[in-house]
Design a protein around this motif. Structure first.
Motif, PDB file in Angstrom:
ATOM      1  N   PRO A 143      31.277  41.390  22.938  1.00 33.68           N
ATOM      2  CA  PRO A 143      30.074  41.331  22.096  1.00 33.68           C
ATOM      3  C   PRO A 143      30.335  40.494  20.847  1.00 33.68           C
ATOM      4  O   PRO A 143      31.486  40.318  20.431  1.00 33.68           O
ATOM      5  CB  PRO A 143      29.829  42.804  21.740  1.00 33.68           C
ATOM      6  CG  PRO A 143      31.177  43.431  21.801  1.00 33.68           C
ATOM      7  CD  PRO A 143      31.906  42.725  22.921  1.00 33.68           C
ATOM      8  N   PRO A 144      29.267  39.970  20.242  1.00 37.89           N
ATOM      9  CA  PRO A 144      29.440  39.217  18.993  1.00 37.89           C
ATOM     10  C   PRO A 144      30.055  40.113  17.917  1.00 37.89           C
ATOM     11  O   PRO A 144      29.780  41.308  17.854  1.00 37.89           O
ATOM     12  CB  PRO A 144      28.006  38.808  18.620  1.00 37.89           C
ATOM     13  CG  PRO A 144      27.222  38.928  19.887  1.00 37.89           C
ATOM     14  CD  PRO A 144      27.859  40.039  20.665  1.00 37.89           C
ATOM     15  N   ARG A 145      30.890  39.518  17.118  1.00 38.33           N
ATOM     16  CA  ARG A 145      31.512  40.270  16.034  1.00 38.33           C
ATOM     17  C   ARG A 145      30.510  40.457  14.906  1.00 38.33           C
ATOM     18  O   ARG A 145      29.883  39.495  14.447  1.00 38.33           O
ATOM     19  CB  ARG A 145      32.744  39.540  15.518  1.00 38.33           C
ATOM     20  CG  ARG A 145      33.591  40.361  14.555  1.00 38.33           C
ATOM     21  CD  ARG A 145      34.923  39.692  14.321  1.00 38.33           C
ATOM     22  NE  ARG A 145      35.855  40.580  13.652  1.00 38.33           N
ATOM     23  CZ  ARG A 145      37.158  40.334  13.533  1.00 38.33           C
ATOM     24  NH1 ARG A 145      37.665  39.216  14.055  1.00 38.33           N
ATOM     25  NH2 ARG A 145      37.955  41.182  12.927  1.00 38.33           N
ATOM     26  N   GLU A 146      30.370  41.690  14.457  1.00 35.53           N
ATOM     27  CA  GLU A 146      29.380  41.987  13.425  1.00 35.53           C
ATOM     28  C   GLU A 146      29.718  41.243  12.140  1.00 35.53           C
ATOM     29  O   GLU A 146      30.844  41.285  11.651  1.00 35.53           O
ATOM     30  CB  GLU A 146      29.361  43.502  13.157  1.00 35.53           C
ATOM     31  CG  GLU A 146      28.271  43.932  12.193  1.00 35.53           C
ATOM     32  CD  GLU A 146      28.207  45.436  12.018  1.00 35.53           C
ATOM     33  OE1 GLU A 146      27.503  45.888  11.096  1.00 35.53           O
ATOM     34  OE2 GLU A 146      28.859  46.152  12.796  1.00 35.53           O
ATOM     35  N   GLY A 147      28.730  40.556  11.615  1.00 30.52           N
ATOM     36  CA  GLY A 147      28.920  39.857  10.352  1.00 30.52           C
ATOM     37  C   GLY A 147      29.632  38.526  10.470  1.00 30.52           C
ATOM     38  O   GLY A 147      29.875  37.849   9.471  1.00 30.52           O
ATOM     39  N   SER A 148      29.969  38.107  11.705  1.00 32.78           N
ATOM     40  CA  SER A 148      30.673  36.840  11.874  1.00 32.78           C
ATOM     41  C   SER A 148      29.678  35.709  12.077  1.00 32.78           C
ATOM     42  O   SER A 148      28.522  35.918  12.441  1.00 32.78           O
ATOM     43  CB  SER A 148      31.629  36.905  13.064  1.00 32.78           C
ATOM     44  OG  SER A 148      30.900  37.044  14.268  1.00 32.78           O
ATOM     45  N   ALA A 149      30.152  34.504  11.881  1.00 32.12           N
ATOM     46  CA  ALA A 149      29.305  33.331  12.093  1.00 32.12           C
ATOM     47  C   ALA A 149      29.056  33.152  13.578  1.00 32.12           C
ATOM     48  O   ALA A 149      29.748  33.709  14.428  1.00 32.12           O
ATOM     49  CB  ALA A 149      29.982  32.098  11.510  1.00 32.12           C
ATOM     50  N   SER A 150      28.082  32.358  13.921  1.00 31.74           N
ATOM     51  CA  SER A 150      27.763  32.112  15.325  1.00 31.74           C
ATOM     52  C   SER A 150      28.964  31.535  16.060  1.00 31.74           C
ATOM     53  O   SER A 150      29.714  30.729  15.537  1.00 31.74           O
ATOM     54  CB  SER A 150      26.584  31.137  15.426  1.00 31.74           C
ATOM     55  OG  SER A 150      26.374  30.765  16.769  1.00 31.74           O
ATOM     56  N   THR A 151      29.176  31.997  17.300  1.00 33.79           N
ATOM     57  CA  THR A 151      30.292  31.506  18.111  1.00 33.79           C
ATOM     58  C   THR A 151      29.847  30.379  19.042  1.00 33.79           C
ATOM     59  O   THR A 151      30.460  30.116  20.060  1.00 33.79           O
ATOM     60  CB  THR A 151      30.869  32.654  18.961  1.00 33.79           C
ATOM     61  OG1 THR A 151      29.823  33.178  19.779  1.00 33.79           O
ATOM     62  CG2 THR A 151      31.449  33.737  18.082  1.00 33.79           C
ATOM     63  N   ALA A 152      28.744  29.737  18.678  1.00 32.31           N
ATOM     64  CA  ALA A 152      28.235  28.660  19.530  1.00 32.31           C
ATOM     65  C   ALA A 152      29.095  27.408  19.464  1.00 32.31           C
ATOM     66  O   ALA A 152      28.839  26.447  20.162  1.00 32.31           O
ATOM     67  CB  ALA A 152      26.798  28.322  19.139  1.00 32.31           C
ATOM     68  N   GLY A 153      30.139  27.412  18.597  1.00 31.47           N
ATOM     69  CA  GLY A 153      31.051  26.283  18.513  1.00 31.47           C
ATOM     70  C   GLY A 153      32.002  26.287  19.684  1.00 31.47           C
ATOM     71  O   GLY A 153      31.730  26.829  20.742  1.00 31.47           O
ATOM     72  N   LYS A 154      33.155  25.628  19.488  1.00 27.90           N
ATOM     73  CA  LYS A 154      34.100  25.471  20.579  1.00 27.90           C
ATOM     74  C   LYS A 154      35.301  26.400  20.459  1.00 27.90           C
ATOM     75  O   LYS A 154      36.269  26.255  21.182  1.00 27.90           O
ATOM     76  CB  LYS A 154      34.580  24.009  20.632  1.00 27.90           C
ATOM     77  CG  LYS A 154      33.458  23.013  20.959  1.00 27.90           C
ATOM     78  CD  LYS A 154      32.857  23.280  22.336  1.00 27.90           C
ATOM     79  CE  LYS A 154      31.775  22.283  22.672  1.00 27.90           C
ATOM     80  NZ  LYS A 154      31.156  22.549  23.979  1.00 27.90           N
ATOM     81  N   SER A 155      35.289  27.331  19.531  1.00 30.75           N
ATOM     82  CA  SER A 155      36.438  28.210  19.349  1.00 30.75           C
ATOM     83  C   SER A 155      36.060  29.651  19.647  1.00 30.75           C
ATOM     84  O   SER A 155      34.897  30.048  19.534  1.00 30.75           O
ATOM     85  CB  SER A 155      36.978  28.098  17.916  1.00 30.75           C
ATOM     86  OG  SER A 155      35.995  28.526  16.987  1.00 30.75           O
ATOM     87  N   LEU A 156      37.070  30.433  20.011  1.00 28.56           N
ATOM     88  CA  LEU A 156      36.889  31.856  20.282  1.00 28.56           C
ATOM     89  C   LEU A 156      37.744  32.656  19.312  1.00 28.56           C
ATOM     90  O   LEU A 156      38.812  32.202  18.877  1.00 28.56           O
ATOM     91  CB  LEU A 156      37.287  32.178  21.721  1.00 28.56           C
ATOM     92  CG  LEU A 156      36.403  31.590  22.824  1.00 28.56           C
ATOM     93  CD1 LEU A 156      37.014  31.853  24.194  1.00 28.56           C
ATOM     94  CD2 LEU A 156      34.997  32.169  22.750  1.00 28.56           C
ATOM     95  N   ASP A 157      37.280  33.846  18.971  1.00 26.43           N
ATOM     96  CA  ASP A 157      38.000  34.733  18.055  1.00 26.43           C
ATOM     97  C   ASP A 157      38.998  35.546  18.864  1.00 26.43           C
ATOM     98  O   ASP A 157      38.647  36.554  19.483  1.00 26.43           O
ATOM     99  CB  ASP A 157      36.993  35.632  17.335  1.00 26.43           C
ATOM    100  CG  ASP A 157      37.630  36.434  16.204  1.00 26.43           C
ATOM    101  OD1 ASP A 157      38.861  36.635  16.247  1.00 26.43           O
ATOM    102  OD2 ASP A 157      36.899  36.840  15.291  1.00 26.43           O
TER     103      ASP A 157
END
Length: 438
Positions: free
Chosen positions: A48-62
């Protein structure tokens, strides 16, 4: 070609839907069971998206967030099920994703294994899977890494979809009565003390569980016996009794100065799933014991996390309020275990933990967030453990921390697991935790 993966057909549809409806890259977990011959993947779950994080629509993963997701999901998996690896949906070239997938799978394994109360066995599978899915070409590339070897190179693996992977499973289950006592020093933050000393207490208790004797339908069976040998072909469930004696090292009387003690007591339901019809007793026993350890450790850790957050929020005042009952000792009800079917066509379930102040809707919300599955409240199995209640001391599941007088040498508390006792306690209480000021 390396390892083979038999994958539930529904996983293909799930991954295709993610690729069509979410911006790339999308990452998640692959869940199932490993065996010496091949691995079985029964479900995939998007991180799931990390709460409060920026959009992950870029090319990197957390990487840290994916690992944390895996840690929380691993708590929701009964014995026999595990996070087998990770997937990544991206239109990037497959060779450009190898490094990222390698980092993800090693981070996931490191965090999950850090919570294990057992030592690895010689027959444990150390290969973890990574799957690259290109949503444009629909091409999938499956690779494995030996996560116990930091220098492991990627190996191609065979990834094939099959129908009915979720249907042919056997289940072994038992009820265990937990009674564990851990001494505490008299200084430091209450939550910090609990965290450190309970981990040590759980490790000692884990040794007793691992040395316990399993009775299958009231009998001890040789390790190499096939679980289904002599049984009806359609039989899928087995009841096990786990007989445990105190650790020999704990029988010697030790006088120890301490400022308090913590007691974990109560009845818990444990289960493990096995896919192969030729599974051996040795494997069933190993998976069931590991589930006993995991479910108790997960509940204790969940409550400690609540206490730590409460203590931080109150400026170090200590003591959370969730599930707390006012008695001579502070009492906290540990969450009870509830189950949810993975699919309508098979017996395999995942689980969640429900605190006494939570409604079923909160459990279904967590299942959606963590495992990305939709389940109606009426499909949750809440019958295996009843909510904890404050009964006669020692009758309810409990964890107690309190001031103590000088202790005389005596035998350490041991875990009793007679089936009749465990079932009687299960009817009245799930796990509970008692806390007293130190």
């Amino acid at each position: 070609m390396g390892r083979g993966y038999a994958v539930e057909q529904a996983v293909e549809g799930y991954l295709s839907k993610l690729g069509a409806t979410h911006a790339c890259p999308v990452s998640g977990l692959l869940i199932g069971q490993s065996s010496s011959q091949r691995d079985y993947v029964i479900m995939a779950s998007r991180t799931p998206p990390r709460e409060g994080s920026a959009s992950t629509a870029g090319k990197s993963l957390d990487k840290e967030w994916v690992a944390e997701h895996a840690r929380q999901v691993s708590r929701m998996l009964p014995g026999g099920l595990a996070v087998l690896g990770v997937f990544m949906i991206t239109d990037a070239d497959a060779k450009d994703t190898v490094a990222t997938l390698s980092q993800l799978v090693f981070a996931v394994e490191k965090l999950i294994s850090s919570e294990y109360l057992w030592n690895p066995a010689d027959d444990d599978i150390t290969d973890c899977v990574t799957l690259h899915v290109n949503p444009k070409t629909r091409k999938t590339i499956c690779r494995t890494f030996d996560v116990k070897n930091p220098k492991s190179m990627a190996k191609l693996a065979d990834w094939k979809y099959h129908s009915g992977v979720c249907s042919s499973w056997s289940m072994v289950s038992c009820c265990v009565n937990v009674d564990m006592l851990v001494p505490l020093p008299g200084n430091g933050s209450a939550a910090e003390i609990l965290d450190a000393f309970l981990k040590e207490g759980l490790k000692e208790w884990a040794r007793q569980i691992q040395h316990g004797i399993c009775l299958f339908e009231g009998k001890t069976l040789p390790d190499d016996t096939e679980l289904l040998a002599g049984q009806k072909r359609n039989r899928q469930t087995f009841t096990v009794q786990l007989l445990i004696s105190p650790d020999d090292q704990s029988l010697s009387g030790v006088v120890q100065q301490c400022g308090g003690s913590v007691s974990v007591r109560g009845a818990i339901h444990s289960r493990a799933y096995l896919h192969s019809n030729k599974s051996k007793v040795r494997l069933a026993e190993k998976l069931l014991k590991r589930d006993v350890l995991s479910t108790v450790a997960a509940r204790v850790q969940m409550l400690l996390e609540e206490l730590l957050m409460s203590e931080e929020g109150e400026g170090g005042g200590g003591g959370g309020s969730r599930g707390k009952h006012q008695t001579a000792a502070d009492t906290f009800a540990l969450p009870r275990r509830i189950f949810c079917p993975v699919s309508s066509c098979g017996p395999v379930c995942v689980c969640d933990y429900q605190f006494s102040d939570e409604a079923k809707a909160e459990a279904t919300d967590r299942l959606k967030e963590m495992l990305d599955i939709d389940v109606a409240e009426e499909h949750l199995d809440t019958s295996q453990e009843s909510p904890a209640q404050i009964l006669e001391r020692g009758a309810a599941a409990e964890l107690t921390v309190g001031p103590v007088e000088a202790l005389e040498p005596k035998r350490s508390k041991c875990v009793g697991v007679a089936m009749a006792t465990a079932v009687a306690l299960l009817a009245t209480a799930a796990s509970m935790l008692y806390l007293s000021d130190i």
